[in-house]
Design a protein around this motif. Structure first.
Motif, PDB file in Angstrom:
ATOM      1  N   ALA A 198       0.825  -1.209   0.000  1.00 11.14           N
ATOM      2  CA  ALA A 198       0.000   0.000   0.000  1.00 11.14           C
ATOM      3  C   ALA A 198       0.856   1.254   0.000  1.00 11.14           C
ATOM      4  O   ALA A 198       0.527   2.247  -0.654  1.00 11.14           O
ATOM      5  CB  ALA A 198      -0.935  -0.003   1.214  1.00 11.14           C
ATOM      6  N   VAL A 199       1.976   1.230   0.719  1.00 12.09           N
ATOM      7  CA  VAL A 199       2.868   2.381   0.790  1.00 12.09           C
ATOM      8  C   VAL A 199       3.415   2.738  -0.588  1.00 12.09           C
ATOM      9  O   VAL A 199       3.576   3.916  -0.922  1.00 12.09           O
ATOM     10  CB  VAL A 199       4.028   2.097   1.778  1.00 12.09           C
ATOM     11  N   LEU A 200       3.679   1.728  -1.404  1.00  8.21           N
ATOM     12  CA  LEU A 200       4.159   1.982  -2.766  1.00  8.21           C
ATOM     13  C   LEU A 200       3.012   2.055  -3.768  1.00  8.21           C
ATOM     14  O   LEU A 200       3.247   2.033  -4.979  1.00  8.21           O
ATOM     15  CB  LEU A 200       5.167   0.903  -3.184  1.00  8.21           C
ATOM     16  N   GLU A 201       1.788   2.109  -3.262  1.00  6.59           N
ATOM     17  CA  GLU A 201       0.589   2.312  -4.086  1.00  6.59           C
ATOM     18  C   GLU A 201       0.437   1.257  -5.176  1.00  6.59           C
ATOM     19  O   GLU A 201       0.242   1.562  -6.351  1.00  6.59           O
ATOM     20  CB  GLU A 201       0.599   3.722  -4.677  1.00  6.59           C
ATOM     21  N   ARG A 202       0.489   0.013  -4.757  1.00  7.45           N
ATOM     22  CA  ARG A 202       0.260  -1.083  -5.689  1.00  7.45           C
ATOM     23  C   ARG A 202      -1.217  -1.484  -5.667  1.00  7.45           C
ATOM     24  O   ARG A 202      -2.007  -0.951  -4.912  1.00  7.45           O
ATOM     25  CB  ARG A 202       1.152  -2.268  -5.317  1.00  7.45           C
ATOM     26  N   LYS A 203      -1.549  -2.454  -6.481  1.00  3.66           N
ATOM     27  CA  LYS A 203      -2.926  -2.950  -6.541  1.00  3.66           C
ATOM     28  C   LYS A 203      -3.100  -4.048  -5.475  1.00  3.66           C
ATOM     29  O   LYS A 203      -2.308  -4.985  -5.420  1.00  3.66           O
ATOM     30  CB  LYS A 203      -3.223  -3.509  -7.925  1.00  3.66           C
TER      31      LYS A 203
ATOM     32  N   ASP B 157      10.792  -7.146   0.877  1.00  4.60           N
ATOM     33  CA  ASP B 157      12.005  -6.350   0.682  1.00  4.60           C
ATOM     34  C   ASP B 157      11.726  -4.865   0.456  1.00  4.60           C
ATOM     35  O   ASP B 157      12.660  -4.088   0.235  1.00  4.60           O
ATOM     36  CB  ASP B 157      12.795  -6.893  -0.524  1.00  4.60           C
ATOM     37  N   ILE B 158      10.471  -4.451   0.500  1.00  5.64           N
ATOM     38  CA  ILE B 158      10.133  -3.057   0.216  1.00  5.64           C
ATOM     39  C   ILE B 158      10.583  -2.136   1.342  1.00  5.64           C
ATOM     40  O   ILE B 158      11.215  -1.103   1.110  1.00  5.64           O
ATOM     41  CB  ILE B 158       8.614  -2.909  -0.017  1.00  5.64           C
ATOM     42  N   LEU B 159      10.279  -2.505   2.571  1.00  8.20           N
ATOM     43  CA  LEU B 159      10.592  -1.659   3.725  1.00  8.20           C
ATOM     44  C   LEU B 159      11.997  -1.925   4.233  1.00  8.20           C
ATOM     45  O   LEU B 159      12.509  -3.041   4.092  1.00  8.20           O
ATOM     46  CB  LEU B 159       9.588  -1.917   4.854  1.00  8.20           C
ATOM     47  N   PRO B 160      12.663  -0.940   4.834  1.00  8.81           N
ATOM     48  CA  PRO B 160      13.984  -1.158   5.422  1.00  8.81           C
ATOM     49  C   PRO B 160      13.941  -2.280   6.458  1.00  8.81           C
ATOM     50  O   PRO B 160      13.042  -2.294   7.314  1.00  8.81           O
ATOM     51  CB  PRO B 160      14.299   0.191   6.086  1.00  8.81           C
ATOM     52  N   PRO B 161      14.858  -3.250   6.400  1.00  8.95           N
ATOM     53  CA  PRO B 161      14.824  -4.424   7.293  1.00  8.95           C
ATOM     54  C   PRO B 161      14.743  -4.078   8.773  1.00  8.95           C
ATOM     55  O   PRO B 161      13.966  -4.680   9.517  1.00  8.95           O
ATOM     56  CB  PRO B 161      16.139  -5.144   6.962  1.00  8.95           C
ATOM     57  N   LYS B 162      15.539  -3.100   9.215  1.00  5.19           N
ATOM     58  CA  LYS B 162      15.550  -2.749  10.635  1.00  5.19           C
ATOM     59  C   LYS B 162      14.177  -2.240  11.081  1.00  5.19           C
ATOM     60  O   LYS B 162      13.681  -2.600  12.163  1.00  5.19           O
ATOM     61  CB  LYS B 162      16.602  -1.661  10.885  1.00  5.19           C
ATOM     62  N   LEU B 163      13.532  -1.436  10.259  1.00  2.72           N
ATOM     63  CA  LEU B 163      12.228  -0.892  10.610  1.00  2.72           C
ATOM     64  C   LEU B 163      11.140  -1.960  10.532  1.00  2.72           C
ATOM     65  O   LEU B 163      10.163  -1.922  11.284  1.00  2.72           O
ATOM     66  CB  LEU B 163      11.893   0.296   9.713  1.00  2.72           C
ATOM     67  N   GLN B 164      11.303  -2.921   9.631  1.00  2.00           N
ATOM     68  CA  GLN B 164      10.377  -4.057   9.590  1.00  2.00           C
ATOM     69  C   GLN B 164      10.431  -4.829  10.899  1.00  2.00           C
ATOM     70  O   GLN B 164       9.392  -5.180  11.485  1.00  2.00           O
ATOM     71  CB  GLN B 164      10.730  -5.002   8.443  1.00  2.00           C
TER      72      GLN B 164
ATOM     73  N   LYS C 288       9.832   7.856  12.060  1.00  2.00           N
ATOM     74  CA  LYS C 288      11.267   7.651  11.842  1.00  2.00           C
ATOM     75  C   LYS C 288      11.676   7.956  10.404  1.00  2.00           C
ATOM     76  O   LYS C 288      12.790   8.429  10.151  1.00  2.00           O
ATOM     77  CB  LYS C 288      11.640   6.201  12.181  1.00  2.00           C
ATOM     78  N   ILE C 289      10.784   7.692   9.465  1.00  3.46           N
ATOM     79  CA  ILE C 289      11.108   7.849   8.047  1.00  3.46           C
ATOM     80  C   ILE C 289      10.917   9.283   7.542  1.00  3.46           C
ATOM     81  O   ILE C 289      11.762   9.828   6.825  1.00  3.46           O
ATOM     82  CB  ILE C 289      10.259   6.872   7.198  1.00  3.46           C
ATOM     83  N   VAL C 290       9.799   9.909   7.910  1.00  2.00           N
ATOM     84  CA  VAL C 290       9.478  11.226   7.349  1.00  2.00           C
ATOM     85  C   VAL C 290       9.173  12.270   8.415  1.00  2.00           C
ATOM     86  O   VAL C 290       8.727  13.379   8.085  1.00  2.00           O
ATOM     87  CB  VAL C 290       8.287  11.135   6.361  1.00  2.00           C
ATOM     88  N   GLY C 291       9.403  11.953   9.683  1.00  2.00           N
ATOM     89  CA  GLY C 291       9.057  12.874  10.757  1.00  2.00           C
ATOM     90  C   GLY C 291       9.793  14.196  10.719  1.00  2.00           C
ATOM     91  O   GLY C 291       9.376  15.160  11.372  1.00  2.00           O
ATOM     92  N   HIS C 292      10.859  14.281   9.937  1.00  2.00           N
ATOM     93  CA  HIS C 292      11.641  15.519   9.842  1.00  2.00           C
ATOM     94  C   HIS C 292      11.186  16.412   8.689  1.00  2.00           C
ATOM     95  O   HIS C 292      11.859  17.396   8.354  1.00  2.00           O
ATOM     96  CB  HIS C 292      13.126  15.169   9.654  1.00  2.00           C
ATOM     97  N   TYR C 293      10.041  16.122   8.080  1.00  2.00           N
ATOM     98  CA  TYR C 293       9.603  16.824   6.873  1.00  2.00           C
ATOM     99  C   TYR C 293       9.464  18.339   7.063  1.00  2.00           C
ATOM    100  O   TYR C 293       9.787  19.128   6.176  1.00  2.00           O
ATOM    101  CB  TYR C 293       8.272  16.239   6.379  1.00  2.00           C
ATOM    102  N   ALA C 294       8.959  18.755   8.244  1.00  2.00           N
ATOM    103  CA  ALA C 294       8.678  20.183   8.464  1.00  2.00           C
ATOM    104  C   ALA C 294       9.940  21.036   8.397  1.00  2.00           C
ATOM    105  O   ALA C 294       9.887  22.211   8.013  1.00  2.00           O
ATOM    106  CB  ALA C 294       7.983  20.374   9.809  1.00  2.00           C
TER     107      ALA C 294
ATOM    108  N   ARG D 277      17.101   5.756   3.353  1.00  2.44           N
ATOM    109  CA  ARG D 277      17.163   6.761   2.288  1.00  2.44           C
ATOM    110  C   ARG D 277      16.695   6.165   0.956  1.00  2.44           C
ATOM    111  O   ARG D 277      15.984   6.826   0.191  1.00  2.44           O
ATOM    112  CB  ARG D 277      18.593   7.293   2.181  1.00  2.44           C
ATOM    113  N   ARG D 278      17.075   4.942   0.708  1.00  4.53           N
ATOM    114  CA  ARG D 278      16.667   4.281  -0.545  1.00  4.53           C
ATOM    115  C   ARG D 278      15.146   4.132  -0.613  1.00  4.53           C
ATOM    116  O   ARG D 278      14.528   4.344  -1.663  1.00  4.53           O
ATOM    117  CB  ARG D 278      17.338   2.907  -0.633  1.00  4.53           C
ATOM    118  N   PHE D 279      14.541   3.775   0.520  1.00  4.97           N
ATOM    119  CA  PHE D 279      13.081   3.629   0.553  1.00  4.97           C
ATOM    120  C   PHE D 279      12.392   4.983   0.384  1.00  4.97           C
ATOM    121  O   PHE D 279      11.426   5.118  -0.388  1.00  4.97           O
ATOM    122  CB  PHE D 279      12.643   2.990   1.872  1.00  4.97           C
ATOM    123  N   VAL D 280      12.868   5.996   1.094  1.00  3.20           N
ATOM    124  CA  VAL D 280      12.230   7.313   1.066  1.00  3.20           C
ATOM    125  C   VAL D 280      12.280   7.926  -0.327  1.00  3.20           C
ATOM    126  O   VAL D 280      11.346   8.623  -0.753  1.00  3.20           O
ATOM    127  CB  VAL D 280      12.876   8.251   2.107  1.00  3.20           C
TER     128      VAL D 280
END
Length: 384
Positions: free
Chosen positions: A164-169, A257-264, A298-304, A332-335
């Motif tokens: 869903a994060v990568l907007e698949r079907k 393999d989509i999400l970073p292993p550590k965060l999974q 953790k991934i995008v919390g620094h956006y502001a 970084r690769r995932f983001v």
């Protein structure tokens, strides 16, 4: 036909609610019941907290009747569970409803995560106390994760989230309409604070089965009796989930393999801790949602910090600097993929318009995470 049934249920509920809001019928004219719209117009300002108790979403599902091929509408989720209490009193007498309604009017509407207790008297039952807990954040107020947990493992839920994060079907298969609707609602809720912006149909009618051939992203639910038609359809990059058997009938193959292993691993560890000790739906919802919210923190919390503003307040997102700010290469690769999605684009567009980060549960978790990092740095220096 199904939509008409649900529509009738909603209109009946709306009429009943307007009648209750209007107060007891007058002895001489009965105008309060005959003209509920007029009564609502004049009485709404007096409701204070009670008004808000009736402004929350009801999830209505269609349940198959045992002896027929027909369906009947049932309320599968409501916050708070006011209708049950109203109906219980209605079985006794209409007069018993109004003191209960008066208690609602006078009660302060609870803050997120807080509980309000209402005092009520029922003949032959005596005085009772009704406790209503408001979910910590609105993203959980129409969700029930229990069905999703019953049908799938944590690992499978994580793979659905990744798709869903990568907007698949994504297609969910189940026999029961309530199972389909509840599971697809739950899957979409995992994306908070982002919102699914593509085709979203909790239960696809037979006339719209061609939707599964759509080249754009979608999240849909299909009844099991149409499984073969779905399997025979030409589809690419589809995750086909059999909720009845808890299996994936089709997948791209890289979901793990989509999400970073550590965060999974962090998500799975959090989901598994104390899950058997949870008793209420609210506890289960917060427990399941929490690790996924923390993932986005953790991934995008620094956006502001990477929205540069002009003198007029209009913001411009600095995508390149935002991605570079992540020290982990896998993150970084995932983001770099995630920032190209419609999910992120719509979120960041709203952030660019707002001069300050919106107050809410997600922002609260960002601040908590930043505070934890500040406290962790001095400890690390001391250890070194």
């Amino acid at each position: 036909m199904e939509g008409q049934v649900v529509g009738r249920v909603f209109r009946l509920f709306q009429r009943r609610l307007l009648q209750l809001r209007a107060g007891p019928p007058q002895d001489n004219s009965g105008e309060a019941l005959k003209e509920p719209e007029r009564a609502q117009e004049h009485s709404l300002p007096n409701f204070a907290g009670g008004q808000h108790f009736f402004e929350y979403l009801l999830v209505v599902s269609l349940k198959k009747k045992r002896s027929e091929d027909d369906y009947e509408p049932i309320i599968t989720y409501q916050f708070p569970k006011i209708l049950d209490e109203v109906e219980k009193r209605h079985q006794i007498s209409m007069a018993v409803i109004y003191p209960f309604m008066q208690g609602l009017r006078e009660a302060a509407f609870p803050a997120p995560g807080k509980t309000v207790t209402l005092k009520s008297f029922i003949p032959d039952s005596g005085t009772e106390f009704i406790s209503l807990t408001r979910p910590l954040d609105s993203h959980l107020e129409h969700v029930d994760f229990s069905s999703l947990l019953h049908c799938l493992s944590f690992e499978q839920i994580l793979q659905i989230f990744a798709s869903a994060v990568l907007e698949r079907k994504i297609i969910f298969l189940a026999e029961g309409l309530s199972t389909l609707s509840q599971c697809i609602h739950a899957a979409a809720a995992l994306l908070y604070p982002f919102s699914w912006a593509h085709t979203y149909i909790p239960v696809v009618p037979e006339s719209l089965l061609a939707t599964v051939c759509c080249p754009t992203p979608f999240m849909v639910g299909v009844q099991m009796r149409f499984q073969q038609e779905v399997m025979d359809s030409p589809m690419e990059e589809v995750l086909l989930v059999n909720l009845c058997e808890g299996t994936f009938l089709m997948s791209v193959g890289d979901e793990k393999d989509i999400l970073p292993p550590k965060l999974q691993d962090d998500i799975l560890d959090s989901l598994g801790q104390g899950i058997n000790e949870l008793k209420t739906a609210e506890q289960i919802n917060e427990h399941v949602s929490g690790p996924f919210v923390q993932f986005f923190v953790k991934i995008v919390g620094h956006y502001a910090s990477y929205i540069k503003r002009e003198a007029n307040g209009q913001g411009h997102f600095q995508e390149r600097s935002f991605c570079k700010a992540l020290t982990s290469k896998t993150n970084r690769r995932f983001v770099k993929k995630f920032v190209k999605t419609q999910l992120f684009s719509l979120f960041i567009q709203e952030a660019e318009k707002s001069k300050n980060p919106p107050a809410g549960y997600f922002q609260q978790k960002i601040l908590e995470y930043e505070e934890q990092k500040k406290q962790k740095k001095p400890r690390e220096k001391t250890v070194k």
